[in-house]
Design a protein around this motif. Structure first.
Motif, PDB file in Angstrom:
ATOM      1  N   LEU A 123       0.326   4.114   2.550  1.00 39.24           N
ATOM      2  CA  LEU A 123       0.198   3.939   4.180  1.00 39.24           C
ATOM      3  C   LEU A 123       0.487   4.875   4.944  1.00 39.24           C
ATOM      4  O   LEU A 123      -0.328   5.242   6.016  1.00 39.24           O
ATOM      5  N   PRO A 128       5.447   1.022   3.745  1.00 35.93           N
ATOM      6  CA  PRO A 128       4.532   0.033   3.116  1.00 35.93           C
ATOM      7  C   PRO A 128       5.333  -1.147   2.993  1.00 35.93           C
ATOM      8  O   PRO A 128       4.833  -2.131   2.918  1.00 35.93           O
ATOM      9  N   GLU A 131       0.914  -1.153   0.034  1.00 34.34           N
ATOM     10  CA  GLU A 131      -0.103  -0.058   0.008  1.00 34.34           C
ATOM     11  C   GLU A 131       0.854   1.255   0.235  1.00 34.34           C
ATOM     12  O   GLU A 131       1.294   1.654   1.074  1.00 34.34           O
TER      13      GLU A 131
END
Length: 903
Positions: A86, A244, A83
């Motif tokens: 994040l 991430p 992600e």
């Protein structure tokens, strides 16, 4: 009903004639009103300071934290997805936390959001070390500023939303601080292999070395191991780009995301701290039942317990202040009663004439009440105004008792005296009837004595059985010292007439006439209750204040000795690679782990001015004795050296230490079992070690549950003996531990004593004890002066008549001193003894240890020099009174005295 008829010229005339006593009453009311009105607001301000200081010192313990689990990053059967945003998503957690805190944010610093990993063992290199990854973000902004001295900030391993299969390796980039990179010998581009407790390996690559722009930034406070190693724990900094990757590489349960709110000590007050603690307790209780899959924050904080501890200390300080205020109010009330009695004696002829001319008692009482209100009312108001100016507030309920005493004492005594002087009750001619009247008076007096004694006894029992309550329940127990001293003084005063008659009988057998005259006057005036009761009670209460002050000072000194254990102490920080507390003794390959403590011991022992140096290992332990498990403090120390150290300090001796050397087995001092009982000491990774209890263990520091083993016996049994504490004595101890280096923390007894003595509650209580003792001594001097002034006309009339018979002027002063001296000696002897006695009986439930920093209540310290000070003050006051009276009476002509009714 007949309306009241007030004669205003009489009111003004009485006030002008007796201006001196009235001004004295006004001064007493104003001074005591100032003290009584100012102390509660000052205590209230001290409470705010105490909350600020305690919460500021608590730091990590008082912090409010919200934790939330991670949302799943599983990509619908394809694996785990990276992600990239994040770090941006993390902003939602502090926003949700701030929404739940609401108005409490006013006393909290901006939140700091952190993501931290579990400790990971570094397998690269030979030294056993751990690494924790961490990401830090300030409120609505990036993390604290850094300067990259080599390399650069951690970057992404791969860009975009990458999906990897479960168990696939994934690199994570981190940054190291200058200090940690130097210790580890790491450079940008180095790869570190780490593993968790389950043995899963992870790959970490160093992207650069950074230097914090501001090491004091509050954000770094949440990750202290990020800038410098804490023991063997190092930190690796994550960036928004590498976070991430860490989320992708590590399981969710090995990464904690936390929002930390630190109370702003400068904004905290008593009310805001209570409100915040209540809100935190509610959040903790409501979030405790949140399920594992719920992403709502879970709250945790020790702030509520910190506030509860402060509340307990404040309650104890308030109770102690209440005791002192009640003592001052009682002394002031007695002095005001004595002054009212002086006014009544001086006005008795005028009051009697008023009644004989047909004046009604209600009219007379009202006139006297108007005069008292005009005197005491403005005086009390002046005290309240001064309290508002000096203390920023005024406690009006505490002013009411002294104001009422000043208002009601004069009218009550004056009306009673006028009624008795003009009553038409005749003396019965029958001897049995006269005996009945005398015994009735004795029974009434005995009833008063019994009532006062019962009140004092009841207050003392209430204090010792249920301690000090709160609110209205606090008044009776807090009044125990006052009522106890008053009751005992009343009983002792009943013995004064017998003592003065015995003194008169002894002087009659002597050859000098001067002592006879003084003793005769003393015997005649000893039956007056109020002057003697006032003097003895006020002196006793002043002595109680002296004892309280000395006990607090002694408790602070003893508490500092017990907390430090010597003149100074050096607490050694665990070194990288040091064994765990309960582990067996390190082998030859780990000798470097104990080199730093041994070097610190040698360096401190060689410092100038150091007399004794004792090293000890102090850790928590788990034991089983008599089938019961316990968690005492394990102290491994050279028993002989520690015994010598205790003998050279005010700390209690421990003769049982001599039994730890010699003999078979492993002897230990442990208070949990009888001597001779086996105690199983649990160790990490090995079987339990059985030791034999040979006696009770001394308290070490603030711990009372202690098990002590000699260093030689512990080393022979394979226990780890690497020192964690060094006790140092001697004039150079403080400098030696301060210069010992950064391997540990220096604790100096003098500094600790000063910190505790200057703490808001403690310093406030000590100042109040000094003020109370001074006020009570001043009241004692006033009580002596007022009591002497009441008998002055009769005394100097007698002396003037003796002068016509050839008595010299200087001898008249000696006779006057002989009349007053028995009461002064009686008060100087009995007053301090009563104060010391009731201090021993009542100081225990006052919980002074909460202010002195001791585990148990401090020993009551009797300041015998204070008794000498009290006696000196009373003798000086007696000399001043006699000198003043002689000066005022010197202008009286003997012819006036010789006339009938003269004087």
């Amino acid at each position: 009903m007949k309306p009241l008829s007030l004669h205003w010229p009489s009111i003004r005339g009485r006030a002008r004639a007796d201006l001196g006593p009235l001004l004295l009453m006004a001064a007493v009311v104003a001074a005591v009103s100032l003290l009584a009105a100012a102390v509660p607001p000052l205590l209230r301000a001290t409470e705010d300071d105490t909350f600020r200081e305690t919460i500021g010192e608590a730091k990590d313990r008082a912090a409010v934290r919200a934790q939330a689990p991670w949302a799943s990053n599983y990509a619908m059967g394809d694996g785990y997805q990276r992600e990239p945003a994040l770090a941006t998503y993390l902003a939602f957690l502090p926003r949700a936390a701030k929404a739940q805190l609401g108005t409490q944010l006013a006393v909290l610093d901006p939140p700091v959001t952190t993501v931290t990993s579990v400790p990971l063992a570094i397998t690269t290199g030979s030294a056993p070390r751990t690494l924790r990854l961490g990401y830090v973000r300030a409120d609505e902004s990036d993390g604290p500023a850094t300067t990259w001295v080599s390399g650069g900030p951690p970057g992404p391993t791969a860009k975009g939303e990458v999906v990897i299969q479960p168990g696939a390796p994934w690199d994570v980039q981190i940054g190291l601080s200058e200090t940690e990179a130097r210790i580890m010998g790491a450079r940008p581009g180095d790869r570190l292999r780490v593993k968790d407790e389950q043995g899963t390996f992870y790959a970490v690559r160093v992207s650069g070395v950074f230097r914090p722009a501001d090491p004091a930034d509050p954000a770094w406070r949440q990750l202290p191991w990020m800038l410098e190693p804490v023991g063997s724990s190092f930190g690796g900094l994550l960036s928004p780009d590498s976070l991430p990757d860490a989320r992708l590489a590590f399981p969710a349960d090995t990464l904690d995301r936390t929002v930390t709110f630190t109370p702003a000590a400068g904004k905290v007050t008593r009310d805001s701290a209570r409100s915040l603690a209540a809100a935190v307790a509610t959040l903790k209780a409501t979030s405790a039942g949140i399920g594992a899959g719920d992403e709502n924050p879970r709250w945790d904080s020790g702030l509520d317990s910190v506030v509860a501890e402060v509340e307990t200390r404040i309650k104890a300080a308030t109770a102690q202040a209440t005791v002192l205020l009640l003592a001052v109010l009682a002394g002031a009330a007695l002095v005001l009663l004595s002054t009212a009695e002086l006014l009544t004696r001086r006005r008795l002829a005028a009051l009697t004439a008023y009644r004989e001319r047909g004046g009604a008692l209600p009219d007379l009482a009202t006139e006297l009440l108007v005069e008292s209100v005009a005197v005491a009312g403005p005086a009390a108001a002046a005290g309240v105004v001064l309290a508002l100016v000096l203390a920023g507030g005024a406690a009006l309920p505490w002013v009411v008792p002294v104001a009422l005493a000043g208002i009601l004492a004069g009218p009550a005594l004056g009306a009673v005296a006028a009624a008795r002087a003009t009553r038409d009750r005749r003396v019965p001619a029958n001897r049995s009837a006269r005996l009945w009247v005398r015994r009735t008076a004795q029974l009434r007096r005995a009833a008063v004595d019994v009532a006062v004694v019962l009140a004092g006894g009841g207050a003392l029992i209430a204090l010792r059985q249920r301690g000090l309550g709160t609110g209205g329940d606090q008044v009776l127990p807090a009044a125990a010292p006052v009522l106890g001293v008053l009751a005992a003084a009343l009983l002792l005063f009943r013995l004064l007439p017998w003592a003065t008659r015995a003194l008169l009988a002894a002087t009659l057998r002597g050859r000098s006439a001067l002592p006879v005259f003084g003793a005769a006057r003393a015997a005649a005036s000893s039956s007056r209750l109020l002057p003697g009761l006032t003097l003895v009670t006020v002196v006793g209460l002043a002595s109680f204040a002296f004892v309280l002050s000395s006990t607090v000072s002694g408790g602070l000194a003893d508490g500092a000795w017990r907390s430090v254990g010597a003149d100074a102490r050096f607490d050694i920080a665990p070194s990288p690679g040091a064994p765990s507390p309960g582990a067996p003794s390190p082998g030859a390959g780990s000798q470097g782990a104990g080199s730093r403590p041994a070097e610190a011991v040698r360096r401190i022992a060689a410092a100038p001015g150091v007399e004794q140096t004792v090293a000890a290992r102090i850790t928590d332990a788990q034991v089983v004795a008599d089938g019961l498990a316990g968690s005492p403090r394990l102290v491994i120390v050279d028993a002989a050296a520690y015994q010598r150290l205790l003998a050279s300090t005010p700390l209690p001796d421990a003769p049982g230490l001599a039994r730890l050397t010699g003999g078979g087995g492993i002897p230990a001092l442990y208070s949990g079992v009888p001597a001779g009982s086996p105690v199983d000491l649990r160790r990490d990774g090995t079987s339990a070690l059985t030791v034999t209890a040979v006696g009770p263990a001394p308290a070490v520091g603030d711990a009372t549950d202690v098990i002590v083993i000699d260093t030689a016996a512990a080393a022979a049994a394979g226990l780890n003996t690497t020192p964690t504490t060094i006790w140092v004595t001697g004039p150079g101890a403080a400098k030696a531990v301060r210069d010992a280096g950064d391997e540990g923390t220096a604790v100096v007894r003098a500094d600790l004593l000063d910190d505790r003595a200057t703490a808001p509650l403690t310093s406030g209580l000590r100042q109040l004890t000094y003020a109370s003792a001074a006020a009570l001594l001043a009241l004692a001097v006033l009580g002596l002066a007022v009591g002497a002034a009441a008998d002055a006309p009769a005394r100097w009339e007698t002396l003037a008549r003796l002068r016509t018979l050839g008595l010299r002027a200087r001898d008249t002063r000696r006779v006057a001193a002989g009349e007053l001296l028995p009461l002064v000696v009686f008060a100087a002897l009995c007053g301090p003894l009563l104060g010391f006695l009731f201090a021993r009986l009542t100081l225990g439930p006052l919980a002074l240890n909460l202010l002195t920093g001791q585990v148990t209540n401090p020993l009551v310290v009797v300041p015998w020099p204070a008794a000498a000070v009290v006696a000196a003050v009373l003798l000086a006051a007696l000399t001043a009174v006699i000198t003043a009276e002689a000066t005022l009476r010197r202008r009286r002509r003997l012819g006036d005295v010789l006339r009938a009714g003269g004087g």
